[in-house]
Design a protein around this motif. Structure first.
Motif, short mmCIF file in Angstrom:
data_model
loop_
_atom_site.label_atom_id
_atom_site.label_comp_id
_atom_site.label_asym_id
_atom_site.label_seq_id
_atom_site.Cartn_x
_atom_site.Cartn_y
_atom_site.Cartn_z
N SER A 145 39.29 38.88 54.47
CA SER A 145 39.11 39.67 53.25
C SER A 145 39.45 38.84 52.01
O SER A 145 38.75 38.91 50.99
CB SER A 145 39.99 40.92 53.30
N GLU A 146 40.51 38.03 52.09
CA GLU A 146 40.89 37.18 50.97
C GLU A 146 39.80 36.16 50.66
O GLU A 146 39.51 35.88 49.50
CB GLU A 146 42.21 36.46 51.27
N LEU A 147 39.21 35.58 51.70
CA LEU A 147 38.19 34.56 51.50
C LEU A 147 36.86 35.14 51.04
O LEU A 147 36.23 34.63 50.10
CB LEU A 147 37.97 33.76 52.79
N PHE A 148 36.41 36.19 51.70
CA PHE A 148 35.04 36.67 51.50
C PHE A 148 34.95 38.01 50.78
O PHE A 148 33.85 38.48 50.47
CB PHE A 148 34.33 36.76 52.85
N GLY A 149 36.12 38.63 50.49
CA GLY A 149 36.09 39.93 49.84
C GLY A 149 35.79 41.05 50.84
O GLY A 149 35.54 40.82 52.02
N HIS A 150 35.79 42.29 50.33
CA HIS A 150 35.47 43.43 51.21
C HIS A 150 34.81 44.53 50.40
O HIS A 150 34.97 44.63 49.18
CB HIS A 150 36.74 43.96 51.91
N GLU A 151 34.06 45.34 51.11
CA GLU A 151 33.40 46.50 50.51
C GLU A 151 34.34 47.70 50.57
O GLU A 151 35.27 47.75 51.37
CB GLU A 151 32.09 46.81 51.24
N ARG A 152 34.06 48.66 49.73
CA ARG A 152 34.85 49.90 49.74
C ARG A 152 34.72 50.57 51.11
O ARG A 152 33.62 50.70 51.66
CB ARG A 152 34.33 50.82 48.65
N THR B 132 36.20 44.55 46.52
CA THR B 132 37.04 43.48 46.00
C THR B 132 36.38 42.13 46.26
O THR B 132 35.94 41.85 47.38
CB THR B 132 38.44 43.51 46.66
N ALA B 133 36.30 41.31 45.23
CA ALA B 133 35.72 39.97 45.38
C ALA B 133 36.71 39.05 46.08
O ALA B 133 37.91 39.08 45.82
CB ALA B 133 35.36 39.40 44.01
N GLY B 134 36.20 38.22 46.99
CA GLY B 134 37.03 37.24 47.68
C GLY B 134 37.07 35.92 46.91
O GLY B 134 36.45 35.75 45.85
N ARG B 135 37.81 34.95 47.46
CA ARG B 135 37.99 33.68 46.78
C ARG B 135 36.69 32.90 46.65
O ARG B 135 36.49 32.18 45.66
CB ARG B 135 39.05 32.84 47.51
N PHE B 136 35.80 33.03 47.65
CA PHE B 136 34.50 32.35 47.52
C PHE B 136 33.75 32.86 46.31
O PHE B 136 33.16 32.07 45.54
CB PHE B 136 33.67 32.56 48.80
N GLU B 137 33.75 34.16 46.12
CA GLU B 137 33.03 34.74 44.97
C GLU B 137 33.73 34.39 43.66
O GLU B 137 33.07 34.09 42.66
CB GLU B 137 32.93 36.25 45.13
N GLN B 138 35.06 34.40 43.66
CA GLN B 138 35.80 34.05 42.45
C GLN B 138 35.55 32.61 42.03
O GLN B 138 35.57 32.28 40.84
CB GLN B 138 37.30 34.27 42.68
N LEU C 14 30.07 27.28 55.97
CA LEU C 14 29.80 25.88 55.65
C LEU C 14 28.46 25.42 56.21
O LEU C 14 27.79 24.57 55.62
CB LEU C 14 30.93 25.00 56.19
N GLN C 15 28.05 25.98 57.35
CA GLN C 15 26.78 25.59 57.96
C GLN C 15 25.59 26.24 57.25
O GLN C 15 24.57 25.58 57.00
CB GLN C 15 26.77 25.99 59.45
N SER C 16 25.73 27.52 56.92
CA SER C 16 24.59 28.26 56.36
C SER C 16 24.59 28.31 54.83
O SER C 16 23.55 28.52 54.22
CB SER C 16 24.58 29.69 56.90
N GLY C 17 25.78 28.14 54.23
CA GLY C 17 25.88 28.28 52.79
C GLY C 17 25.88 29.72 52.32
O GLY C 17 25.77 29.98 51.12
N GLU C 18 26.04 30.67 53.23
CA GLU C 18 26.03 32.09 52.89
C GLU C 18 27.18 32.81 53.59
O GLU C 18 27.65 32.37 54.64
CB GLU C 18 24.70 32.75 53.28
N TYR C 19 27.60 33.94 53.02
CA TYR C 19 28.64 34.76 53.64
C TYR C 19 28.40 36.21 53.27
O TYR C 19 27.64 36.53 52.33
CB TYR C 19 30.03 34.32 53.18
N SER C 20 29.04 37.11 54.01
CA SER C 20 28.99 38.54 53.71
C SER C 20 30.41 39.06 53.57
O SER C 20 31.30 38.66 54.33
CB SER C 20 28.28 39.31 54.83
N PRO C 21 30.68 39.93 52.61
CA PRO C 21 32.02 40.52 52.50
C PRO C 21 32.35 41.33 53.76
O PRO C 21 31.45 41.79 54.49
CB PRO C 21 31.91 41.44 51.28
N VAL C 22 33.63 41.51 54.03
CA VAL C 22 34.04 42.34 55.16
C VAL C 22 33.53 43.76 54.94
O VAL C 22 33.71 44.34 53.86
CB VAL C 22 35.58 42.33 55.28
N GLY C 23 32.86 44.29 55.94
CA GLY C 23 32.29 45.62 55.83
C GLY C 23 30.96 45.66 55.13
O GLY C 23 30.40 46.75 54.92
N GLY C 24 30.42 44.53 54.77
CA GLY C 24 29.14 44.47 54.07
C GLY C 24 28.05 43.83 54.92
O GLY C 24 28.33 43.19 55.94
N THR C 25 26.81 44.00 54.49
CA THR C 25 25.68 43.41 55.21
C THR C 25 24.88 42.45 54.36
O THR C 25 24.12 41.63 54.89
CB THR C 25 24.74 44.53 55.71
#
Length: 489
Positions: A206-213, A223-229, A255-266
């Motif tokens: 959650s700290e790295l990638f954030g999470h959805e409500r 909440t935005a994670g550190r990657f988004e910040q 690191l491989q794909s260059g993409e991430y999803s917040p926890v609880g998000g798609t």
């Protein structure tokens, strides 16, 4: 094929002669110049294949002249020599388009290799494309170990390669990460740091990638994670060796794909960040124990950089200590000066806490020392060594023997780590700590006379010079100290 032509520019006649003869032995045609004016004339008439130039010249700055040099000869590789030996010089040489930067004193074999590489690269030297770096940079020290750090920083600031910073706790890994960010193209974007060892393992993703409500109990809002910040800037992953296995897997995918999803998000979010990771742990050992992913290690270890512990930077300790005293005064603590014998006492300490320990000590000295000048007595008192007996070299095992002093020192050293054990290689570090003050104090007692010091130590002069270089001791600084170092003990 005609020999390659090398132009050497330096106002020091001894350096010109030594470099000229060394390069001639390599088969090059060498001409020398003593100033920028002479350099301009030689560039036009001699048309060198490589320029080797000092920074400080009688009629100007060699780095400032590079723009003019490249305008006349865009494909000319330039090797910069400098006695200034600061991070700013290394970075500025790189930004001004220099092929290589060598701090003085330099090794002639290293210079010959740099010249050969420069000739092989003809046509590949980039033009300068950014402003010169200022002198107000966070890293301090001119010792040989720090020169390697500066040169690596200078080479990575112009790209977005992932950097893995290794080193003991307190060596300044975050300062290095900030320097890379502040000197790079992302300097106007955020620098975001996260310490993996300080976050509960269940919250790391959650700290790295954030999470959805509603992603988990208590997640009342997105909440935005550190990657988004850090989007567009730099993300510093400190203590990466403490990252739990499941989070390692998630980070590897990003690191491989260059993409991430917040926890609880798609929804997938594109990660536009530069990654700098750091750890004091032995990652290959963790890999062998199954505690760290090998594929993640290779993703992070694109540009490895190892920071030297403070005990290997003896020549930097006085400069660092005075810097921390200045900083303490700026923060409202009493202004203090550091004497040469005080600096020598600091250099003889083991520094298990590295630069962080030195900074805390200098702040404590500034706050608690009544005198305006901090000497060896005040240093010893604050290091907890006021009851340390004066060691004798008799080796008789008495109360004031050298063995007693070493045992006292090691007792405090182990105590500094609490329940943990210190890093491996203790014997080598102990020998280093014994040899460095012995060399400094012997040179000081001999008033800088290396031949006399070598005889006193029972070694030859060449061995003494090698030991001084290996230990990062500047014989000139010791000579200026005169006899202030006192006798051993």
């Amino acid at each position: 094929m005609a020999p390659h032509r090398i132009l050497v520019v330096d106002d020091d006649a001894a350096i010109r002669t030594v470099v000229r003869e060394a390069l001639r032995r390599e088969g090059y045609v060498v001409e020398t110049a003593t100033s920028l004016a002479a350099q301009r004339a030689a560039l036009a008439s001699f048309r060198p294949h490589v320029l080797v130039t000092d920074v400080v010249l009688p009629d100007g700055n060699g780095l400032d002249a590079l723009t003019e040099t490249f305008a006349a000869q865009p494909d000319l590789p330039v090797i910069v020599l400098s006695a200034q030996n600061t991070l700013a010089t290394a970075v500025r040489a790189n930004e001004q388009g220099a092929f290589e930067y060598l701090p003085k004193p330099f090794d002639l074999d290293e210079l010959a290799r740099a010249v050969a590489a420069a000739i092989a690269s003809r046509g590949a030297v980039a033009m300068p494309d950014s402003e010169a770096a200022g002198e107000e940079l966070p890293l301090i020290g001119r010792s040989p170990p720090m020169q390697d750090v500066y040169r690596t920083i200078a080479r990575v600031v112009s790209n977005d390669l992932t950097v893995l910073v290794l080193g003991e706790s307190g060596t300044g890994k975050e300062l290095v990460a900030r320097a890379i960010h502040d000197l790079g193209s992302r300097r106007t974007r955020p620098f975001v740091a996260i310490n993996m060892a300080a976050i509960p393992r269940e919250l790391i993703e959650s700290e790295l990638f954030g999470h959805e409500r509603g992603a988990f109990t208590g997640a009342q809002a997105r909440t935005a994670g550190r990657f988004e910040q850090a989007q567009g800037g730099t993300l510093f992953l400190d203590e990466i060796g403490d990252m739990p296995a499941d989070a390692q897997t998630r980070l590897l995918r990003v690191l491989q794909s260059g993409e991430y999803s917040p926890v609880g998000g798609t929804r997938a979010i594109r990660a536009d960040v530069r990654i700098i990771a750091a750890t004091h742990k032995d990652l290959p050992r963790l890999i062998a124990e199954g505690l760290f992913r090998e594929d993640l290690f290779y993703r992070l270890n694109v540009v490895p950089m190892t920071l030297p512990p403070l005990r290997e930077r003896g020549a930097d300790i006085g400069e660092l200590a005075r810097h921390f005293l200045d900083r303490a005064a700026a923060d409202g603590l009493p202004r203090k000066a550091l004497s040469e014998d005080g600096a020598a006492a600091l250099a003889a300490h083991s520094w298990p806490g590295n630069v962080r320990e030195l900074e805390n000590l200098m702040r404590r000295l500034a706050a608690l020392t009544r005198e305006d000048v901090i000497g060896s007595t005040q240093v010893a008192r604050q290091l907890g060594a006021r009851d340390l007996p004066a060691p004798a070299l008799s080796g008789d095992g008495g109360q004031d023997s050298l063995g007693e002093a070493v045992e006292h020192h090691l007792t405090r050293y182990f105590a500094a780590f609490g329940r943990e054990l210190p890093p491996d290689g203790l014997l080598d570090r102990l020998m280093d700590e014994v040899e460095r003050p012995l060399l400094r104090l012997t040179l000081a007692a001999c008033k800088g006379n290396q031949l006399r010091a070598a005889r006193l130590l029972g070694i030859n002069r060449n061995t003494l010079r090698k030991k001084l270089g290996d230990r990062g001791i500047d014989a000139g600084d010791v000579r200026r100290m005169g006899g202030s170092g006192g006798s051993p003990g």
